[in-house]
Motif scaffolding. Sequence first.
Motif, mmCIF file in Angstrom:
data_model
loop_
_atom_site.group_PDB
_atom_site.id
_atom_site.type_symbol
_atom_site.label_atom_id
_atom_site.label_comp_id
_atom_site.label_asym_id
_atom_site.label_seq_id
_atom_site.Cartn_x
_atom_site.Cartn_y
_atom_site.Cartn_z
ATOM 1 N N GLN A 133 36.610 118.026 27.199
ATOM 2 C CA GLN A 133 36.411 116.861 28.054
ATOM 3 C C GLN A 133 36.068 117.301 29.477
ATOM 4 O O GLN A 133 36.653 118.231 30.005
ATOM 5 C CB GLN A 133 37.686 116.022 28.075
ATOM 6 N N GLY A 134 35.060 116.631 30.056
ATOM 7 C CA GLY A 134 34.682 116.931 31.432
ATOM 8 C C GLY A 134 33.584 117.971 31.578
ATOM 9 O O GLY A 134 33.131 118.241 32.674
ATOM 10 N N VAL A 190 41.439 112.364 24.413
ATOM 11 C CA VAL A 190 41.025 111.958 25.752
ATOM 12 C C VAL A 190 42.267 112.043 26.637
ATOM 13 O O VAL A 190 43.284 111.397 26.354
ATOM 14 C CB VAL A 190 40.449 110.526 25.771
ATOM 15 N N ASP A 191 42.207 112.866 27.661
ATOM 16 C CA ASP A 191 43.344 113.083 28.567
ATOM 17 C C ASP A 191 44.612 113.453 27.804
ATOM 18 O O ASP A 191 45.702 112.976 28.111
ATOM 19 C CB ASP A 191 43.588 111.846 29.442
ATOM 20 N N GLY A 192 44.461 114.282 26.772
ATOM 21 C CA GLY A 192 45.604 114.774 26.011
ATOM 22 C C GLY A 192 46.136 113.834 24.949
ATOM 23 O O GLY A 192 47.054 114.180 24.214
ATOM 24 N N THR A 193 45.561 112.625 24.823
ATOM 25 C CA THR A 193 45.994 111.656 23.819
ATOM 26 C C THR A 193 44.967 111.584 22.700
ATOM 27 O O THR A 193 43.778 111.424 22.959
ATOM 28 C CB THR A 193 46.156 110.254 24.445
ATOM 29 N N LEU A 196 35.050 106.699 30.145
ATOM 30 C CA LEU A 196 35.911 107.746 29.599
ATOM 31 C C LEU A 196 35.142 108.652 28.649
ATOM 32 O O LEU A 196 35.502 109.795 28.434
ATOM 33 C CB LEU A 196 37.091 107.124 28.832
#
Length: 200
Positions: A164-165, A183-186, A85
Amino acid sequence: MYTFEETPPNFQALNTRCKELVKGLLQGQTPAEQGRRLEAPNPLYQDSAAEPFIYVLSEGHMKCERAGRLLFVYDEGDLLAPEQLFWQAPLKVYSEFDIRLDVYDRESFLGKIQASPAQQRRWTEFLAAQLDLYGAILSVALRKEVQGTPTFRNFQAGEVMIEQGTLGKNVYILAEWAAEVFVDGTKVGEILRDETFGIF
């Protein structure tokens, strides 16, 4: 998890907390395979693609390398695979000796966490603690390797510093205030003054 580099004073406490959180996360989980033997020197995985499994190291030690450089060593009780992640570059996770792993199906593992608010909180705390551990390891490594003249860059409140990414080209040291990490919106943590960060 441990490293052969110098680490900050809170590193061991964070590491101990991660292991405690892993024990809590394993409650109610059933391994797809318990005590799988992995013979040396075969790597557990060696790319940046998401693993379909989550592993718990039950016996032995495993090295984690990036671009041929040893970053850290997993030891018994560590959860393996969530590091993907945080790392955008390919990783090599392997052992020079035979080891044993408990293997969990990733979808099932994460599904059970999503079904429980208490486990969701534990997972978020685990990811934040892991991020702090990785940050501590990288800060020491980067200070040894990075040369050059630093420049200053200002960011406005709410402005994205790193996305991210994306593959980062810069390493930052936060001079003032604080920044949030998602991370992934969290939200999974914060970067505080004098901490080093970037996408590696």
